[in-house]
Design an enzyme around this catalytic site. Structure first.
Site, PDB file in Angstrom:
ATOM      1  N   ASP A 191       0.871  -1.167   0.000  1.00  0.00           N
ATOM      2  CA  ASP A 191       0.000   0.000   0.000  1.00  0.00           C
ATOM      3  C   ASP A 191       0.913   1.224   0.000  1.00  0.00           C
ATOM      4  O   ASP A 191       2.110   1.117   0.308  1.00  0.00           O
ATOM      5  CB  ASP A 191      -0.900  -0.025   1.237  1.00  0.00           C
ATOM      6  CG  ASP A 191      -1.803   1.200   1.309  1.00  0.00           C
ATOM      7  OD1 ASP A 191      -2.479   1.487   0.313  1.00  0.00           O
ATOM      8  OD2 ASP A 191      -1.805   1.865   2.358  1.00  0.00           O
ATOM      9  N   ASP A 222      -0.042   5.193   0.905  1.00  0.00           N
ATOM     10  CA  ASP A 222      -0.222   6.143   2.002  1.00  0.00           C
ATOM     11  C   ASP A 222      -0.133   5.444   3.353  1.00  0.00           C
ATOM     12  O   ASP A 222      -0.818   4.455   3.601  1.00  0.00           O
ATOM     13  CB  ASP A 222      -1.585   6.844   1.889  1.00  0.00           C
ATOM     14  CG  ASP A 222      -1.671   7.754   0.678  1.00  0.00           C
ATOM     15  OD1 ASP A 222      -0.756   8.570   0.500  1.00  0.00           O
ATOM     16  OD2 ASP A 222      -2.636   7.641  -0.097  1.00  0.00           O
TER      17      ASP A 222
END
Length: 301
Positions: free
Chosen positions: A19, A21
């Site tokens: 991922d 952020d």
């Protein structure tokens, strides 16, 4: 859940899915604890790397430019956004024929263009004589070639677009696809920004239908990536994320090894809370570590 340093087979992992952020960079777009250096090590070691985000507002090329500015040694094929996933789903998985009613922004529209998909809908365009009230909505015209509705982040969402989406979806053969169902965007401070999930809920409630979701936590990204890049060896694939309800649940849904990094949304206390309830045990990761940067020493060893 165990600390990653206790995983004896860590160096056998040959595919890493990160991922973005809260994992690789923060909300201010600053690299978190040398994460870029670890990704560079993986690439140099011949590992397969993907950077995945539920953000449908940007194209892969935009996210690639951001990654390069932050020092991540990746190419466009390493970037997996829901804008690209949705376009790839229609083109590479469904081989879709027909027109798509698209509720989304510039990123989604450009990915559809690059895949050569036929669509209508995005932008600020107004439809029909809205001032005429109910009669004005009844004067709206449907495109008979539309056989799918896609909902992504649309900054111009309005009641008229909902009327049209609902009307297309009244045909049970019309496909209903959402980029993701994240309810809010990551943000600091008092202002909170509704995410794509709020728009999806708006359309789904009106249409009385639930969409196929191509973003996390569904397993759709795995299926779409396999259609483009080939099969994953799930035992040798690791999903690395900071959110239990999207990243970790996605990894678990796909049968991947799952790793929670403690630099973003969720921490140890959140894991312990999820572990107490049967309905949320699937959000408990296999491993945790302080940050992606802490993984460097494990790979060296």
């Amino acid at each position: 859940m165990d600390h990653l340093s206790n995983y004896a087979k860590f160096n056998e992992i040959d595919t890493f899915i990160f991922d973005c952020d809260g994992v690789l960079w923060n909300v201010e777009s600053q690299v978190i604890n040398h994460a870029n250096e670890f990704v560079k090590m993986l690439v140099a070691a011949g590992k397969r790397v993907f950077l995945i985000t539920n953000n449908s507002a940007r194209t892969r090329r935009h996210l690639l430019e951001k990654s390069h500015k932050l020092g991540f040694d990746v190419v466009e094929e390493n970037i997996v956004s829901t804008a690209w996933l949705t376009a790839a789903y229609f083109k590479d998985v469904l081989n879709h024929k027909g027109k798509i009613y698209l509720l989304g922004g510039e990123g989604l529209e450009k990915e559809f263009q690059m895949k050569g998909l036929d669509y209508i809908g995005p932008g600020e365009a107004s439809y029909g004589d809205i001032a005429a009230g109910h009669a004005g909505y009844l004067s709206l015209k449907l495109d008979p070639e539309v056989n799918a509705v896609v909902v992504g982040f649309d900054p111009y969402i309005n009641y008229t677009k909902n009327v049209l989406a609902m009307s297309y979806l009244n045909d049970p053969s019309c496909l209903f696809v959402a980029t993701n169902t994240d309810l809010v965007f990551p943000s600091d401070g008092p202002i909170k920004i509704p995410g794509t999930g709020s728009i999806v809920s708006f359309i789904a409630a009106s249409a009385g239908r639930e969409p196929t979701v191509v973003g996390k936590p569904s397993s759709s990204p795995k299926e779409i990536l396999e259609a483009v890049h080939g099969k994953f060896d799930c035992e040798r694939t690791m999903m690395v994320g900071d959110r239990l309800d999207t990243d970790i649940l996605f990894g678990r849904n796909c049968g991947f090894k799952t790793l929670l990094v403690l630099t973003g949304a969720h921490g140890i206390a959140d894991v312990e809370e999820r572990a107490k309830k049967e309905e949320t045990k699937s959000m408990v990761p296999d491993f945790y570590i302080e940050s992606v940067g802490h993984m460097r020493d494990l790979l060296k060893n």
